[in-house]
Design a protein around this motif. Structure first.
Motif, mmCIF file in Angstrom:
data_model
loop_
_atom_site.group_PDB
_atom_site.id
_atom_site.type_symbol
_atom_site.label_atom_id
_atom_site.label_comp_id
_atom_site.label_asym_id
_atom_site.label_seq_id
_atom_site.Cartn_x
_atom_site.Cartn_y
_atom_site.Cartn_z
ATOM 1 N N ASN A 251 0.841 -1.193 0.000
ATOM 2 C CA ASN A 251 0.000 0.000 0.000
ATOM 3 C C ASN A 251 0.879 1.246 0.000
ATOM 4 O O ASN A 251 2.113 1.151 -0.099
ATOM 5 C CB ASN A 251 -0.957 -0.016 1.204
ATOM 6 N N GLU A 252 0.287 2.410 0.099
ATOM 7 C CA GLU A 252 1.040 3.658 0.042
ATOM 8 C C GLU A 252 2.052 3.763 1.180
ATOM 9 O O GLU A 252 3.129 4.333 1.027
ATOM 10 C CB GLU A 252 0.075 4.851 0.092
ATOM 11 N N ALA A 253 1.718 3.197 2.331
ATOM 12 C CA ALA A 253 2.618 3.296 3.482
ATOM 13 C C ALA A 253 3.884 2.476 3.295
ATOM 14 O O ALA A 253 4.905 2.734 3.944
ATOM 15 C CB ALA A 253 1.894 2.850 4.759
ATOM 16 N N THR A 254 3.845 1.464 2.416
ATOM 17 C CA THR A 254 5.024 0.614 2.208
ATOM 18 C C THR A 254 5.696 0.864 0.867
ATOM 19 O O THR A 254 6.666 0.188 0.529
ATOM 20 C CB THR A 254 4.639 -0.869 2.295
ATOM 21 N N ARG A 255 5.205 1.831 0.124
ATOM 22 C CA ARG A 255 5.717 2.055 -1.231
ATOM 23 C C ARG A 255 7.202 2.377 -1.247
ATOM 24 O O ARG A 255 7.933 1.951 -2.143
ATOM 25 C CB ARG A 255 4.916 3.185 -1.887
ATOM 26 N N PHE A 256 7.683 3.126 -0.265
ATOM 27 C CA PHE A 256 9.076 3.582 -0.288
ATOM 28 C C PHE A 256 9.916 3.005 0.852
ATOM 29 O O PHE A 256 11.049 3.441 1.052
ATOM 30 C CB PHE A 256 9.123 5.113 -0.210
ATOM 31 N N ILE A 257 9.387 2.053 1.616
ATOM 32 C CA ILE A 257 10.141 1.597 2.784
ATOM 33 C C ILE A 257 11.333 0.743 2.360
ATOM 34 O O ILE A 257 11.324 0.085 1.317
ATOM 35 C CB ILE A 257 9.255 0.824 3.780
ATOM 36 N N SER A 258 12.368 0.765 3.194
ATOM 37 C CA SER A 258 13.552 -0.077 3.015
ATOM 38 C C SER A 258 13.811 -0.746 4.358
ATOM 39 O O SER A 258 14.632 -0.282 5.147
ATOM 40 C CB SER A 258 14.750 0.767 2.576
#
Length: 749
Positions: A251-258
């Motif tokens: 989802n949007e909350a995990t789109r850019f996580i590393s």
């Protein structure tokens, strides 16, 4: 921050606490015992909550920093803290963007506007992953990606039989674990599906529940929520897991996580199963230890495969360890501090420039971009910056300095060489004195033995070798010379490596020591290789069993990586690691390029690829004090798949109950290590050399850039000589036009 605190005062400002009936605002101050980091938590009366609290926070911050001397860095993890701190004078402003906070549930509506303001005033932007870097790089001129780093020794304790925590001890196995915040980023339906498919599995969930209701959590007899744990406790939990889970929602909350937990799980010795988070796939998806699945059924199958993997040896873990070695917090802290120091220095330098013969580089332009942070690149960067006064950007696709000489502490605390043993030796006082500026030395004379039958004998061949092999008792150099002369088979003319050896020692010794080893190392018979390959290994008539006889033989006392860090720790040098220079060459204008990578790659393989030989390394820690009598044992037998085994305690002088070794396997594929010395390869290189000579704004330096089989000291010497030529050419141009600013490279050309 703990690493910065070793040399700087570090204040970590927490979000405020709101207390009923407190009255006047105050600060709670704690000092971390092990690091010295000061943690300041503002405490405000609950009635002050809201827009009016900014003035109180600003006043508390001013009081906390009263009397502070020296450069001040304002370092932001969240733009929400900008309003009460933006008045504070700072020598450098860092926006450390670890997550796309605006995509999180409950994000404040003013966050995006505050981020816009922070990006306007920030000098540097760090991102917590590559995807986030790609999202932010168009919004600022100085963005640097720092994917998740890892404290390997901390999590590696999980591999050594830690006592199981009480709340996990009663949970039956197999156990599949997750550690982290349980919020809108977790796919709760996926968690339930795994539990339902395998009721005999136990799912252990460690971490606080945030922003979702407890009643929304899937409840199954085999799902165990153990709550939040401290950082220190995590390895003990992971030690009891068969598989580590990353069941993130897409989802949007995990789109850019590393996620930092990927390397943490791997360091703990756990195979990992994850949903297809972009940065997980990008950085870890190629590892056998990391399974990627995009549906519940695929996720379950990946978990089943991960369990089987644990019973198939340790090769999967060793490959993960090699990747983790490049992502230490020490390296990250060093690179960040180098960037900050360069920003601070750039301001002072631009204001102080008075000489009309110095090109006054702006903050967005470099005099020189250096591609590669190994010996060639680091020496060039250091000389250009320290002696030439140039502003230099060093770019390397690996996430660390030191190139192939990179070394690190492994789980046993032994300093190992990640890319195989590097033994320093030279006859040049100039080269030794130059490197001595950046390191103290540990005297070390390298000795190598060869495994022949059931014996270990010295290599290069000497009197001891021959006496052991043939049951002789030769006592003099003359006896050995006569023995070898009787076996020598003269070859005229000498063209190949086979010719060199056979003409010196004959066919039998050639086959015993050289033929098999060379075939493995190069993938070619010695008769197909240039004579320079085996000419590097002499034959001796005495008993000197040192591998090298150079005047200077030593190892950097604190390791190669520390030596390189000092070499590149200069205010004129910026580092950009983990980045391909082709991706940033146009974004960071420069007047000259120093290229140390493969010359055929620079020209996009216009005439076809130059042949290189690669290596694969298998690092092991053994439960024995000493594994072999010398640092390196060669295995010339073609029936043994590896060429040599290195035991590092011989190189470092360390004492420990365990020891660390590396098995070395030559390969036709992988990173280029050795140019293959053959006549037809040199002919192909000459075509690329002609292209290189036609680009005066580029200097090609190093083993790969000049397609030469150089030792380390020869690369240093080549780089020093290249810099002297560049500096001399600039002085000549300045003398002919003293009133004009002069820059090396494209502008000058």
């Amino acid at each position: 921050m703990t690493r910065f605190a070793a040399s700087h005062r570090v204040i970590f400002w927490e979000e405020p606490e709101y207390l009923q009936g407190l009255g006047a605002a105050r600060l709670r101050r704690e000092v971390c015992k092990d690091s010295g980091v000061e943690v300041l938590t503002p405490q405000l009366d609950a009635s002050a909550r809201g827009p009016g609290e900014e003035a109180q926070l600003a006043s508390l911050l001013d009081d906390a920093l009263a009397g502070t001397r020296g450069p001040v860095v304002r370092w932001y993890y969240t733009p929400m803290m900008l309003p009460f701190s933006q008045h504070l004078p700072a020598d450098c402003i860092v926006y450390d963007c670890m997550d796309e906070l605006s995509a999180f549930r409950g994000a404040p509506p003013e966050l995006l506007e505050r981020e816009r303001l922070l990006l306007e005033c920030a000098d540097l932007v760090f991102t917590g992953g590559t995807s986030l870097y790609e999202a932010k790089r168009s919004r600022h001129s100085n963005v640097h990606a720092f994917p998740s780093s890892i404290d390997v020794p901390h999590f590696a304790h999980a591999r050594h039989g830690l006592e199981t925590p009480l709340d996990q001890a009663g949970i039956p196995g197999p156990r599949l674990g997750f550690s982290g915040v349980i919020d809108e980023r977790m796919d709760l339906d996926l968690l339930a599906a795994v539990a339902d498919t395998h009721p005999e599995w136990s799912l252990v969930v460690v971490g606080p529940v945030v922003k979702i209701a407890e009643q929304d959590l899937p409840r199954r007899a085999n799902i165990h929520y153990l709550g939040a744990k401290t950082y220190a406790e995590l390895p003990a939990y992971m030690a009891g897991w068969d598989v580590a889970l990353m069941p993130f929602a897409m989802n949007e909350a995990t789109r850019f996580i590393s996620p930092t937990k990927t390397p943490e799980y791997l360091a703990a010795g756990c195979p990992v199963v994850s949903t297809p988070i972009t940065d997980v796939v990008r950085h870890y998806g190629q590892l056998p230890a990391v399974g990627i699945a995009d549906t519940p059924d695929a996720f379950v199958r990946a978990c089943e495969a991960a369990m089987r993997l644990r019973g198939e040896g340790t090769a999967w873990r060793d490959e993960a360890d090699a990747l983790l070695a490049r992502a230490s917090w020490n390296s990250t802290a060093f690179e960040m501090m180098a960037l900050i120091s360069a920003e601070i220095a750039a301001r002072g330098r631009v204001e102080a420039v008075v000489s009309p013969t110095v090109w006054p580089a702006s903050r967005d332009r470099y005099d020189v971009m250096v591609v590669g942070a190994g010996f060639a690149g680091a020496v060039m960067a250091e000389r250009l910056a320290a002696d030439g006064g140039k502003r230099v950007l060093v770019v390397d696709r690996r996430p660390h300095v030191a190139g192939n000489a990179y070394d690190r502490l492994d789980d046993a605390g032994i300093l190992i060489h990640q890319y195989g043993p590097h033994i320093f030796h030279t006859n040049s006082p100039e080269i030794f004195d130059y490197l001595s500026r950046f390191t103290e030395w540990r005297p070390y004379e390298h000795r190598v033995q060869a495994s022949v039958g059931d014996q270990l004998v010295p290599i290069p061949i000497n009197r001891t070798t021959l006496n052991a092999l043939y049951g002789l008792d030769m006592q003099t150099d003359e006896e050995v010379a006569a023995f070898l002369a009787a076996r020598a088979e003269p070859v005229e003319p000498i063209r190949t490596s086979a010719d060199v050896v056979v003409s010196q020692v004959g066919q039998e010794l050639y086959e015993t020591f050289f033929r098999g080893y060379t075939r493995k190392q190069w993938g070619l018979d010695p008769s197909e290789l240039d004579k320079a390959v085996t000419a590097r290994v002499p034959t001796r008539t005495g008993t000197d069993d040192r591998y090298f006889t150079d005047r200077f033989q030593a190892m950097p006392l604190e390791g190669y990586t520390r030596m390189f860090e000092r070499m590149l720790d200069h205010p004129n040098i910026d580092l950009m690691l983990g980045v391909d220079y082709r991706d940033v060459r146009d974004s960071y204008p420069h007047d000259h390029l120093v290229f140390t990578g493969p010359v055929d790659e620079y020209f996009e393989h216009r005439y076809g690829p130059l042949p290189y030989r690669s290596l694969r390394f298998e690092h092991q820690t053994l439960d024995e004090v000493q594994h072999q009598p010398v640092a390196v044992v060669n295995y010339p037998d073609e029936g043994v798949p590896y060429t040599r085994v290195t035991e590092y305690k011989h190189l470092t002088g360390q004492e420990a109950d365990r020891t660390s070794v590396t098995y070395e396997y030559p390969s036709a594929t992988g990173d280029p290590y050795y140019p293959i010395p053959r006549e037809e390869n040199q002919a192909l290189y000459k075509r690329y050399e002609a292209l290189a000579l036609a680009e005066p704004w580029v200097s090609f330096v190093g083993r790969l850039a000049t397609y030469r089989y150089y030792n380390m000291d020869q690369v240093v010497g080549q780089a020093l000589a290249t810099y002297r030529r560049m500096a001399g050419a600039q002085k000549s141009r300045q003398a002919s036009a003293p009133s004009m600013p002069v820059a090396l490279g494209r502008t000058a050309a």
